[in-house]
Design a protein around this motif. Structure first.
Motif, mmCIF file in Angstrom:
data_model
loop_
_atom_site.group_PDB
_atom_site.id
_atom_site.type_symbol
_atom_site.label_atom_id
_atom_site.label_comp_id
_atom_site.label_asym_id
_atom_site.label_seq_id
_atom_site.Cartn_x
_atom_site.Cartn_y
_atom_site.Cartn_z
ATOM 1 N N UNK A 1 -5.903 -12.471 -0.217
ATOM 2 C CA UNK A 1 -6.773 -12.323 0.723
ATOM 3 C C UNK A 1 -5.944 -11.025 1.468
ATOM 4 N N UNK A 2 -4.488 -11.235 1.884
ATOM 5 C CA UNK A 2 -3.806 -10.134 2.307
ATOM 6 C C UNK A 2 -3.848 -8.877 1.807
ATOM 7 N N UNK A 3 -3.877 -8.856 0.633
ATOM 8 C CA UNK A 3 -3.933 -7.391 -0.315
ATOM 9 C C UNK A 3 -5.323 -6.878 0.189
ATOM 10 N N UNK A 4 -6.325 -7.657 0.323
ATOM 11 C CA UNK A 4 -7.868 -7.118 0.480
ATOM 12 C C UNK A 4 -8.145 -7.092 1.992
ATOM 13 N N UNK A 5 -6.943 -7.335 3.071
ATOM 14 C CA UNK A 5 -7.191 -7.086 4.188
ATOM 15 C C UNK A 5 -8.306 -8.075 4.938
ATOM 16 N N UNK A 6 -8.333 -9.267 4.242
ATOM 17 C CA UNK A 6 -9.309 -10.443 4.894
ATOM 18 C C UNK A 6 -8.318 -11.651 5.211
ATOM 19 N N UNK A 7 -8.951 -12.698 5.613
ATOM 20 C CA UNK A 7 -8.151 -13.945 5.836
ATOM 21 C C UNK A 7 -9.025 -15.223 5.255
ATOM 22 N N UNK A 8 -8.251 -16.256 4.806
ATOM 23 C CA UNK A 8 -8.716 -17.430 4.452
ATOM 24 C C UNK A 8 -8.766 -18.553 5.455
ATOM 25 N N UNK A 9 -10.046 -19.186 5.646
ATOM 26 C CA UNK A 9 -10.316 -20.018 6.544
ATOM 27 C C UNK A 9 -10.573 -21.446 5.949
ATOM 28 N N UNK B 1 -14.510 -9.998 -5.451
ATOM 29 C CA UNK B 1 -13.097 -9.548 -5.934
ATOM 30 C C UNK B 1 -12.007 -10.214 -5.460
ATOM 31 N N UNK B 2 -12.098 -10.663 -4.084
ATOM 32 C CA UNK B 2 -11.145 -11.568 -3.722
ATOM 33 C C UNK B 2 -10.653 -12.784 -4.730
ATOM 34 N N UNK B 3 -12.123 -13.432 -4.908
ATOM 35 C CA UNK B 3 -12.131 -14.648 -5.739
ATOM 36 C C UNK B 3 -11.624 -14.527 -7.102
ATOM 37 N N UNK B 4 -11.930 -13.450 -7.773
ATOM 38 C CA UNK B 4 -11.662 -13.082 -9.293
ATOM 39 C C UNK B 4 -10.346 -12.601 -9.282
ATOM 40 N N UNK B 5 -9.819 -11.954 -8.242
ATOM 41 C CA UNK B 5 -8.327 -11.831 -8.275
ATOM 42 C C UNK B 5 -7.234 -12.945 -8.264
ATOM 43 N N UNK B 6 -7.815 -13.830 -7.506
ATOM 44 C CA UNK B 6 -7.193 -15.119 -7.193
ATOM 45 C C UNK B 6 -7.043 -16.059 -8.457
ATOM 46 N N UNK B 7 -8.318 -16.339 -8.850
ATOM 47 C CA UNK B 7 -8.552 -16.787 -10.212
ATOM 48 C C UNK B 7 -7.495 -16.457 -11.264
ATOM 49 N N UNK B 8 -7.439 -15.221 -11.502
ATOM 50 C CA UNK B 8 -6.733 -14.348 -12.512
ATOM 51 C C UNK B 8 -5.185 -14.849 -12.290
ATOM 52 N N UNK B 9 -4.623 -14.624 -10.780
ATOM 53 C CA UNK B 9 -3.155 -14.890 -10.673
ATOM 54 C C UNK B 9 -2.953 -16.306 -10.827
ATOM 55 N N UNK B 10 -3.736 -17.297 -10.515
ATOM 56 C CA UNK B 10 -3.504 -18.593 -10.573
ATOM 57 C C UNK B 10 -3.266 -19.199 -12.355
ATOM 58 N N UNK B 11 -4.191 -18.477 -13.013
ATOM 59 C CA UNK B 11 -4.003 -18.598 -14.563
ATOM 60 C C UNK B 11 -2.884 -18.092 -14.924
#
Length: 247
Positions: free
Chosen positions: A117-125, A62-72
């Motif tokens: 990632x912030x919206x989903x409560x996770x972090x990017x490393x 879900x993080x990945x898909x949301x990121x892709x759409x926002x980048x597009x």
């Protein structure tokens, strides 16, 4: 810097002649600093997670898909995304024409990923080797590159010249290809040696990989597999230009 050098730098930054494709790898971490999907201990060995499908094979889609759409929506030319070799590890690809656009697009795509990632409560490393123990892949930012001369008939000659130039300046490139990269580039886990330059066709264990289509067509692009996941894209593109075009 003389006027000629200034013009050269400007032409490089803005010219559509130079094409870049960044393959940005990263881990998604939970609030306790462990890769997403990892319970206590380690998950099963690498193998089923790469381009995986299913709740036991992927974590963080879900993080990945949301990121892709926002980048597009931000008009960043994201060309793809996939689950990577380790559970909780992902990759996305960004294609740009011109060095300035390439650096801007990757930098902004990273920013958008952090916000999502912030919206989903996770972090990017972005560490190149966040899991130091065990048989786990690190994270890179493989960089695909071509000039107009490489993409037209007879272009393979220019690719070979570029690879030869990169071999001579291997140490210079490693110095700007990201911090902690020596922990990732051990010659194992789909990496080449940090200290020695190598190249090959369709070989993930080399510094430079030339695709089979590029070899067969005798034109196209090549992939520099050395940049780490935390590299500065502006330094990577500048060093490639300096080595391959200016020499």
């Amino acid at each position: 810097m003389c006027d000629t050098e200034k013009r050269s730098a400007i032409d490089f930054e803005d010219s559509d002649d130079y094409w870049f494709g960044f393959e940005q790898e990263y881990f998604i971490m939970n609030g306790h600093g462990r890769p997403l999907g990892w319970a206590e201990g380690e998950p099963g060995p690498q193998g089923p997670y790469y381009c995986g499908v299913g709740a036991s094979k992927v974590a963080g889609r879900k993080v990945v898909s949301d990121h892709m759409l926002k980048c597009i929506n931000a008009e960043i030319n994201m060309t793809g995304t996939n689950a990577e070799v380790a559970l909780g590890q992902w990759e996305y690809q960004v294609f740009s024409k011109g060095a300035k656009n390439a650096g801007d697009d990757l930098w902004m795509s990273r920013y958008i990923l952090e916000r999502v990632a912030e919206d989903f409560g996770v972090c990017v490393n972005y560490d190149p080797k966040p899991i130091s123990e065990g048989e786990w892949n690190g994270s890179g930012c493989h960089t695909n590159f071509s000039t107009h001369d490489m993409r037209v008939d007879g272009g393979y000659e220019f690719i070979e010249k570029a690879v030869a130039a990169l071999a001579i300046r291997h140490d210079e490139h490693m110095s700007v290809y990201g911090s902690g990269n020596e922990r990732r580039m051990t010659g194992e886990h789909e990496t080449s040696s940090y200290s020695e330059f190598s190249f090959g066709v369709a070989d993930r264990g080399r510094s430079i990989r030339i695709g089979t289509k590029t070899r067969d067509d005798k034109k196209g692009y090549f992939e520099d597999r050395r940049p780490s996941s935390n590299c500065d894209p502006y330094l990577v593109t500048a060093k490639m230009y300096e080595t391959i075009v200016v020499r």
